[in-house]
Design a protein around this motif. Structure first.
Motif, PDB file in Angstrom:
ATOM      1  N   TYR A   1       0.803  -1.217   0.000  1.00 44.68           N
ATOM      2  CA  TYR A   1       0.000   0.000   0.000  1.00 44.68           C
ATOM      3  C   TYR A   1       0.847   1.283   0.000  1.00 44.68           C
ATOM      4  N   TYR A   2       2.178   1.150   0.026  1.00 41.99           N
ATOM      5  CA  TYR A   2       3.019   2.349   0.109  1.00 41.99           C
ATOM      6  C   TYR A   2       4.228   2.187  -0.807  1.00 41.99           C
ATOM      7  N   ASP A   3       4.617   3.263  -1.453  1.00 42.36           N
ATOM      8  CA  ASP A   3       5.713   3.207  -2.417  1.00 42.36           C
ATOM      9  C   ASP A   3       7.059   3.313  -1.698  1.00 42.36           C
ATOM     10  N   ILE A   4       7.620   2.184  -1.339  1.00 41.45           N
ATOM     11  CA  ILE A   4       8.924   2.141  -0.693  1.00 41.45           C
ATOM     12  C   ILE A   4       9.632   0.875  -1.152  1.00 41.45           C
ATOM     13  N   ARG A   5      10.940   0.953  -1.287  1.00 40.93           N
ATOM     14  CA  ARG A   5      11.693  -0.213  -1.734  1.00 40.93           C
ATOM     15  C   ARG A   5      11.675  -1.264  -0.624  1.00 40.93           C
ATOM     16  N   PRO A   6      11.223  -2.478  -0.923  1.00 43.35           N
ATOM     17  CA  PRO A   6      11.121  -3.507   0.112  1.00 43.35           C
ATOM     18  C   PRO A   6      12.474  -4.087   0.485  1.00 43.35           C
ATOM     19  N   SER A   7      12.538  -4.699   1.662  1.00 45.40           N
ATOM     20  CA  SER A   7      13.727  -5.438   2.072  1.00 45.40           C
ATOM     21  C   SER A   7      13.853  -6.739   1.296  1.00 45.40           C
ATOM     22  N   PHE A   8      12.712  -7.349   1.011  1.00 44.91           N
ATOM     23  CA  PHE A   8      12.691  -8.603   0.266  1.00 44.91           C
ATOM     24  C   PHE A   8      11.307  -8.790  -0.339  1.00 44.91           C
ATOM     25  N   VAL A   9      11.215  -9.690  -1.298  1.00 46.65           N
ATOM     26  CA  VAL A   9       9.936 -10.047  -1.884  1.00 46.65           C
ATOM     27  C   VAL A   9       9.763 -11.558  -1.777  1.00 46.65           C
ATOM     28  N   VAL A  10       8.504 -11.985  -1.760  1.00 46.04           N
ATOM     29  CA  VAL A  10       8.178 -13.411  -1.721  1.00 46.04           C
ATOM     30  C   VAL A  10       7.617 -13.812  -3.079  1.00 46.04           C
ATOM     31  N   ASP A  11       8.194 -14.834  -3.671  1.00 50.12           N
ATOM     32  CA  ASP A  11       7.749 -15.336  -4.967  1.00 50.12           C
ATOM     33  C   ASP A  11       6.377 -15.990  -4.826  1.00 50.12           C
ATOM     34  N   ILE A  12       5.371 -15.407  -5.477  1.00 58.97           N
ATOM     35  CA  ILE A  12       4.014 -15.991  -5.437  1.00 58.97           C
ATOM     36  C   ILE A  12       3.567 -16.396  -6.846  1.00 58.97           C
ATOM     37  N   SER A  13       4.525 -16.662  -7.721  1.00 56.97           N
ATOM     38  CA  SER A  13       4.186 -16.966  -9.110  1.00 56.97           C
ATOM     39  C   SER A  13       3.205 -18.119  -9.230  1.00 56.97           C
ATOM     40  N   ASP A  14       3.371 -19.132  -8.392  1.00 56.33           N
ATOM     41  CA  ASP A  14       2.477 -20.300  -8.440  1.00 56.33           C
ATOM     42  C   ASP A  14       1.173 -20.072  -7.689  1.00 56.33           C
ATOM     43  N   HIS A  15       1.039 -18.924  -7.039  1.00 57.10           N
ATOM     44  CA  HIS A  15      -0.117 -18.689  -6.173  1.00 57.10           C
ATOM     45  C   HIS A  15      -0.868 -17.405  -6.529  1.00 57.10           C
ATOM     46  N   PHE A  16      -0.482 -16.772  -7.627  1.00 59.23           N
ATOM     47  CA  PHE A  16      -1.112 -15.500  -7.982  1.00 59.23           C
ATOM     48  C   PHE A  16      -2.602 -15.679  -8.269  1.00 59.23           C
ATOM     49  N   LYS A  17      -2.966 -16.714  -9.008  1.00 59.08           N
ATOM     50  CA  LYS A  17      -4.379 -16.923  -9.342  1.00 59.08           C
ATOM     51  C   LYS A  17      -5.219 -17.116  -8.079  1.00 59.08           C
ATOM     52  N   THR A  18      -4.659 -17.840  -7.108  1.00 53.52           N
ATOM     53  CA  THR A  18      -5.393 -18.065  -5.863  1.00 53.52           C
ATOM     54  C   THR A  18      -5.513 -16.773  -5.068  1.00 53.52           C
ATOM     55  N   LYS A  19      -4.441 -15.996  -5.039  1.00 54.85           N
ATOM     56  CA  LYS A  19      -4.487 -14.684  -4.372  1.00 54.85           C
ATOM     57  C   LYS A  19      -5.591 -13.832  -4.991  1.00 54.85           C
ATOM     58  N   PHE A  20      -5.636 -13.792  -6.320  1.00 61.26           N
ATOM     59  CA  PHE A  20      -6.633 -12.957  -6.977  1.00 61.26           C
ATOM     60  C   PHE A  20      -8.045 -13.464  -6.706  1.00 61.26           C
ATOM     61  N   ALA A  21      -8.206 -14.788  -6.653  1.00 57.15           N
ATOM     62  CA  ALA A  21      -9.517 -15.354  -6.339  1.00 57.15           C
ATOM     63  C   ALA A  21      -9.969 -14.955  -4.940  1.00 57.15           C
ATOM     64  N   SER A  22      -9.020 -14.873  -3.997  1.00 59.17           N
ATOM     65  CA  SER A  22      -9.378 -14.466  -2.633  1.00 59.17           C
ATOM     66  C   SER A  22      -9.822 -13.007  -2.589  1.00 59.17           C
ATOM     67  N   ILE A  23      -9.241 -12.179  -3.443  1.00 57.11           N
ATOM     68  CA  ILE A  23      -9.672 -10.779  -3.522  1.00 57.11           C
ATOM     69  C   ILE A  23     -11.084 -10.682  -4.093  1.00 57.11           C
ATOM     70  N   LEU A  24     -11.340 -11.444  -5.145  1.00 55.82           N
ATOM     71  CA  LEU A  24     -12.664 -11.408  -5.771  1.00 55.82           C
ATOM     72  C   LEU A  24     -13.738 -12.039  -4.901  1.00 55.82           C
ATOM     73  N   ALA A  25     -13.331 -12.751  -3.849  1.00 57.08           N
ATOM     74  CA  ALA A  25     -14.325 -13.275  -2.910  1.00 57.08           C
ATOM     75  C   ALA A  25     -15.116 -12.136  -2.264  1.00 57.08           C
ATOM     76  N   TYR A  26     -14.527 -10.940  -2.242  1.00 58.81           N
ATOM     77  CA  TYR A  26     -15.210  -9.767  -1.684  1.00 58.81           C
ATOM     78  C   TYR A  26     -16.083  -9.136  -2.769  1.00 58.81           C
TER      79      TYR A  26
END
Length: 266
Positions: free
Chosen positions: A179-204
């Motif tokens: 939610y904020y524009d700042i360079r992160p310390s690290f990122v987590v690879d969610i390439s295999d889980h992006f579709k599921t993440k998006f489905a959880s958002i659309l649940a709303y």
């Protein structure tokens, strides 16, 4: 609508704390899904019921939060009764969150970043951090303090008064920075889980379907996927993967093997 609390013999591995239902799905839903698939016990604590939202009701969002949690494979979810739009870092609210920390005993807590547009978001960050600290005080009984609003201290320090929740502090606190524009310390690879993440958002559905209410504030349904994907691709690019979620830690990172450091430099 509350999911069952885990027994104390089965603490959570990861607890994500956010101000509103759907904040966690947007900022770190892919990370929670990935953790769940690794066999880790994950949980979500929403500080408010979402009753002040432009769209939908608190009851709508409770049902949707349960659906989203099931999509992400979350073990535990609860919403507190802190007023939506008025998340304040008060003694009472810190005690409420500290009680949850003791109950769920997470090793890792994910908080919102401490800056942002929405006051509830950045207040939740400081509130969550201070509650994690309070939860580890042996002479503090949060449940007794909430019930009496008088002396919060147990001189014996054995946690035996009023509740059986032993002191606990998470080993690690990290901050979801989407939610904020700042360079992160690290990122987590969610390439295999992006579709599921998006489905959880659309649940709303109350929040992300086309409707007259809030049409100037919310993107049209056809734009939602493009926006979520663009952000995930951007942070994925930083980590050399397709999709990723960004996080920040306050501590210095520790490296044991220089040959095992991921992400190419050139």
């Amino acid at each position: 609508m509350t999911m069952p609390s885990p027994p104390t013999s089965q603490p959570l591995d990861i607890l994500a704390i956010a101000a509103h239902r759907d904040d966690v799905e947007q900022t770190c839903g892919g990370t929670l899904r990935k953790a769940a698939q690794l066999g880790q016990r994950t949980g979500i604590l929403d500080l408010t019921q979402g009753e002040m939202g432009t769209r939908g009701t608190a009851e709508d969002r409770a049902r949707e939060a349960t659906d989203a949690a099931n999509i992400l494979g979350v073990t535990w979810r609860r919403a507190l009764d802190i007023p939506d739009g008025r998340v304040e870092n008060t003694w009472e609210n810190r005690l409420k969150v500290a009680t949850v920390i003791r109950e769920t005993r997470p090793r890792v807590v994910i908080l919102p970043y401490w800056k942002g547009r929405h006051p509830d978001h950045y207040t939740a960050s400081v509130l969550g951090y201070e509650a994690c600290f309070l939860a580890g005080l042996a002479k503090l009984d949060p449940q007794k303090a909430l019930s009496t609003q008088h002396s919060a201290f147990n001189p014996s320090g054995d946690g035996s008064q009023a509740s059986n929740l032993a002191p606990h502090r998470p080993f690690k606190i990290i901050y979801a920075t989407l939610y904020y524009d700042i360079r992160p310390s690290f990122v987590v690879d969610i390439s295999d889980h992006f579709k599921t993440k998006f489905a959880s958002i659309l649940a709303y559905k109350s929040q992300f379907s086309d409707q007259e209410a809030g049409k100037d504030l919310f993107p049209a349904h056809d734009e939602i996927h493009a926006r979520v994907e663009a952000m995930a691709r951007f942070y994925g690019m930083l980590g050399g993967v397709t999709y990723a979620e960004p996080f920040l830690q306050k501590e210095v990172g520790l490296v044991e093997d220089l040959l095992a450091i991921p992400v190419k430099s050139i």
